[in-house]
Design an enzyme around this catalytic site. Structure first.
Site, PDB file in Angstrom:
ATOM      1  CG  ASP A 283      -1.782   1.155   1.326  1.00 51.01           C
ATOM      2  OD1 ASP A 283      -2.845   0.891   0.999  1.00 51.01           O
ATOM      3  OD2 ASP A 283      -1.574   2.023   2.144  1.00 51.01           O
ATOM      4  CD  GLU A 325      -2.652   2.503  -3.656  1.00 51.15           C
ATOM      5  OE1 GLU A 325      -2.839   3.061  -4.085  1.00 51.15           O
ATOM      6  OE2 GLU A 325      -1.627   3.093  -2.861  1.00 51.15           O
TER       7      GLU A 325
HETATM    8  C1  GLC Z   1      -3.877   3.314  -0.464  1.00 46.75           C
HETATM    9  C2  GLC Z   1      -5.627   2.513   0.166  1.00 46.75           C
HETATM   10  C3  GLC Z   1      -6.494   3.894   0.324  1.00 46.75           C
HETATM   11  C4  GLC Z   1      -5.781   4.559   0.956  1.00 46.75           C
HETATM   12  C5  GLC Z   1      -4.464   4.663   1.282  1.00 46.75           C
HETATM   13  C6  GLC Z   1      -4.150   5.134   2.740  1.00 46.75           C
HETATM   14  O1  GLC Z   1      -4.051   4.732  -0.995  1.00 46.75           O
HETATM   15  O2  GLC Z   1      -5.712   2.550  -1.031  1.00 46.75           O
HETATM   16  O3  GLC Z   1      -7.613   3.005   0.187  1.00 46.75           O
HETATM   17  O4  GLC Z   1      -6.625   5.730   2.156  1.00 46.75           O
HETATM   18  O5  GLC Z   1      -3.697   4.253   0.988  1.00 46.75           O
HETATM   19  O6  GLC Z   1      -3.406   3.891   3.701  1.00 46.75           O
HETATM   20  C1  GLC Z   2      -3.276   7.498  -1.924  1.00 51.90           C
HETATM   21  C2  GLC Z   2      -3.606   6.385  -3.122  1.00 51.90           C
HETATM   22  C3  GLC Z   2      -4.155   7.383  -4.041  1.00 51.90           C
HETATM   23  C4  GLC Z   2      -6.098   7.745  -3.348  1.00 51.90           C
HETATM   24  C5  GLC Z   2      -5.527   8.191  -2.412  1.00 51.90           C
HETATM   25  C6  GLC Z   2      -6.902   8.046  -0.947  1.00 51.90           C
HETATM   26  O1  GLC Z   2      -2.293   8.711  -2.252  1.00 51.90           O
HETATM   27  O2  GLC Z   2      -2.499   6.141  -3.888  1.00 51.90           O
HETATM   28  O3  GLC Z   2      -4.752   5.966  -5.097  1.00 51.90           O
HETATM   29  O4  GLC Z   2      -6.744   8.691  -4.665  1.00 51.90           O
HETATM   30  O5  GLC Z   2      -4.354   7.709  -1.702  1.00 51.90           O
HETATM   31  O6  GLC Z   2      -7.587   7.647  -1.487  1.00 51.90           O
END
Ligand code: GLC
Ligand code: GLC
Length: 648
Positions: A283, A325
């Site tokens: 993540d 991610e």
């Molecule tokens: C990633 C997750 C998102 C979350 C963030 C913080 O982007 O997909 O849902 O809010 O990380 O952990």
């Molecule tokens: C993190 C993720 C992005 C998302 C954000 C809030 O930045 O990488 O995808 O938009 O969290 O969800």
């Protein structure tokens, strides 16, 4: 370069752990020796100057050995099978679904009972959204973890997870879960000890006694949740300090300049590997290294950390693939596959967030030029790595592709994005979409988009208005979007609910822990009475489910859809139509997608210029055969129709 003392050091670790070098552990030994220098170099790049560098390196080596020793024979065997296949995860046979266990079916125990449903659809990889203990109420959907090794009671126990894993295994299904690497919840024991003033744990986070450093960081770091969590620091009265909280105030950023943090988290990664995880979703890796004077995103050290993780996993638990991610600009995403000497030695997967948002761009504008313009960048993905392709996930849709590509297509980037935001939030006159803006930044006017696949494609509005023609169009749009993401190359990840046409769920507005975060509108609570309608001929659920099932079947049948860097985009003879060729051995698939609400005309020359072996095209989707005509004649593609032609 051969490093004698390093190898000796590893040898003695292995001896202490009674590793059978010459016998059953020989492959592990070989991998360790082969990767030792890389591990050492990557580690030294990060930590050479740290006072504890050497001691922690020892712990790092031990952590790798212990992880291997704890790995079950079954998993070791699976590792070998996967290694033998070579890039097992590039196969066209794998289709995933991302789901919240509680919202899908209550808990882990119930999930085994739902495998039939998933198999029927064709899904054979489950991405279970965060399952580990997190604070009640506000937990960012589980992305604020209080204990990396204890499943949250809501979902069940670790044993339940193990049973599920066995059941998945028996069905030859794969498992994917998250490691939330960037932060812990404020209730994690490290955070609690830091609050109580323990210096050792304060050093696990970025903590400061006054605002001077936080202010300096804030001056160059963007805000992730500007509306609900402005700024990047939170004041902690218990210890009278400011702690870095890039996401929400209850998510404390871990300090990876401290090698102890790295080794602890590596150990957690191995814990997940040994639960039987096939793909580990890392993540928010773009955020794991912070530096004053920068945005603290995508820094080179973040890549070094990922490469180090990859090497360690390669040695101890090589069957587990890594997904980074990183939802960042296309040029930056690409770097998560590794650069320079580390090409294809960082993340095995990244999300094709660029392609995803470009599909939404094309759907709103009926113009595929921006999508095409961005491909030159996306095609750089190295062989042996892959995308997760998707249309929707639990997060918002960011329009993070490059301004230059928008401008190259003749649009003003600012106006173009404003149009897309208005279109999908339903504020544009005549827009059928029902979404909402997320993360609106009043300072920059930046915003992203929330909403379910079905609602963004117009199904919600069509149902409310009882408009059958509009329902039909919205289903065509849903399938067009899914088909493109299933065939463009990569591992398709369906978001739960989308297979049955779930529209937005507004009940989050009544929950204080969720109401400020409209991403919850597209995280449905599954109603299994509704899902039964997948069997009712003609029902919306049935039309979407059975078509999705058919798309999955096709993907599994046609090896050209495996991700072997085998895609060529067609030259654009009609801006409404995106198309590409996927090739394998002597198979040639032409895939075309009409993003317009009118018939699209495509000259037959499009096919000929790519080389054809005969004049016959069999469309696997509608099961009709077409004859390639003269150059001045046309293939006519219906509104929102797609064709999956095989040149036969
Ligand atoms: C990633 C997750 C998102 C979350 C963030 C913080 O982007 O997909 O849902 O809010 O990380 O952990
Ligand atoms: C993190 C993720 C992005 C998302 C954000 C809030 O930045 O990488 O995808 O938009 O969290 O969800």
């Amino acid at each position: 370069m051969y490093n004698f003392s390093l190898h000796q050091r590893i040898n003695s670790e292995l001896q202490n752990a009674s590793i059978d070098f010459a016998g059953k552990d020989n492959l592990f030994y070989t991998r360790f020796m082969a990767d030792a220098a890389a591990i050492n170099n990557l580690y030294s790049n990060l930590y050479a100057d740290h006072p504890q560098a050497d001691a922690m390196f020892e712990t790092l080596l031990q952590t790798i050995v212990t992880a291997y020793k704890k790995r079950s024979d079954g998993l070791k065997q699976k590792d070998e099978e996967k290694l033998k296949k070579g890039f097992w995860f590039l196969s066209n046979n794998i289709v995933g679904m991302s789901l919240y266990v509680d919202r899908f079916c209550g808990n882990l125990k119930n999930l085994s009972g739902k495998l039939e449903y998933l198999k029927k659809l064709g899904v054979n990889l489950l991405h279970l959204m965060p399952l580990f203990e997190s604070p009640e109420g506000e937990s960012d959907g589980g992305y604020a973890v209080s204990d990396f090794r204890k499943t949250d009671e809501r979902f069940g126990t670790l044993d339940d997870l193990a049973t599920l894993e066995e059941n998945l295994n028996a069905e030859e299904m794969y498992l994917m879960i998250d490691i939330v690497l960037n932060h812990t919840s404020h209730q994690h024991k490290w955070a609690k000890k830091a609050k109580q003033g323990e210096a050792k744990y304060q050093d696990y986070f970025y903590m400061y006694s006054d605002r001077s450093t936080p202010d300096e960081f804030d001056s160059t770091m963007p805000e992730i949740f500007p509306e609900s969590a402005p700024g990047n620091f939170t004041y902690i009265p218990e210890c009278d300090k400011w702690v870095m909280t890039v996401f929400h105030n209850y998510q404390w950023d871990l300090n990876y300049t401290n090698p102890e943090v790295f080794v602890e988290m590596l150990d957690n990664i191995f814990f997940y590997a040994n639960l039987g995880v096939d793909i580990l979703r890392i993540d928010a890796p773009a955020f794991i290294w912070k530096q004053l004077g920068t945005t603290s995103q995508n820094l080179p050290q973040a890549h070094t950390i990922l490469q180090l993780i990859k090497q360690c996993v390669n040695v101890a638990t090589p069957g587990m693939a890594l997904l980074g991610e990183a939802i960042v600009s296309p040029q930056e995403i690409m770097k998560y596959f590794g650069t320079g000497l580390a090409v294809a030695k960082e993340c095995d997967f990244a999300y094709n967030a660029t392609q995803m948002s470009l599909q939404w761009d094309a759907l709103a504008t009926a113009d595929t030029r921006v999508m095409l313009a961005e491909q030159h960048e996306l095609l750089q993905k190295p062989y042996g790595t892959s995308w997760i392709t998707y249309t929707r996930c639990h997060d918002d849709i960011g329009l993070g592709y490059t301004d230059a590509m928008i401008e190259q297509s003749g649009y003003n980037a600012y106006d173009h994005r404003r149009f897309l935001k208005e279109y999908y939030s339903g504020n544009y006159y005549g827009s059928p979409a029902r979404g909402a803006l997320f993360g609106v930044n009043p300072k920059t006017q930046d915003a992203r988009i929330s909403g379910s696949l079905a609602s963004l494609c117009g199904l919600e509005k069509a149902i409310i208005e009882n408009n059958d023609a509009a329902v039909k169009t919205s289903i065509q749009k849903i399938l067009l979007m899914q088909a493109l993401s299933f065939f463009v190359g990569g591992l398709p990840m369906i978001f739960y609910g989308d297979e049955a046409g779930y529209t937005n769920d507004y009940s989050y507005l009544n929950d204080a822990g969720k109401s400020y975060d409209n991403r919850w509108m597209h995280r449905p609570l599954i109603n299994w009475e509704k899902n039964k309608r997948i069997e009712v001929e003609g029902a919306t659920e049935n039309r979407i489910f059975s078509a999705t099932q058919q798309l999955i079947n096709l993907r599994k049948k046609i090896t050209a859809f495996a991700d072997y860097k085998n895609i060529t985009w067609l030259s654009p003879h009609n801006i409404h139509v995106a198309g590409f060729v996927r090739e394998a051995e002597d198979q040639k698939m032409f895939c075309l997608f009409n993003f317009s609400d009118r018939e699209a005309f495509v000259t037959w020359y499009v096919f000929k210029e790519q080389g054809i072996k005969s004049y016959n095209l069999y469309n696997h989707w509608n099961k009709k055969t077409y004859t390639i005509g003269a150059d001045h004649e046309y293939l006519i593609i219906q509104p929102y129709e797609f064709c999956l032609f095989e040149n036969v």
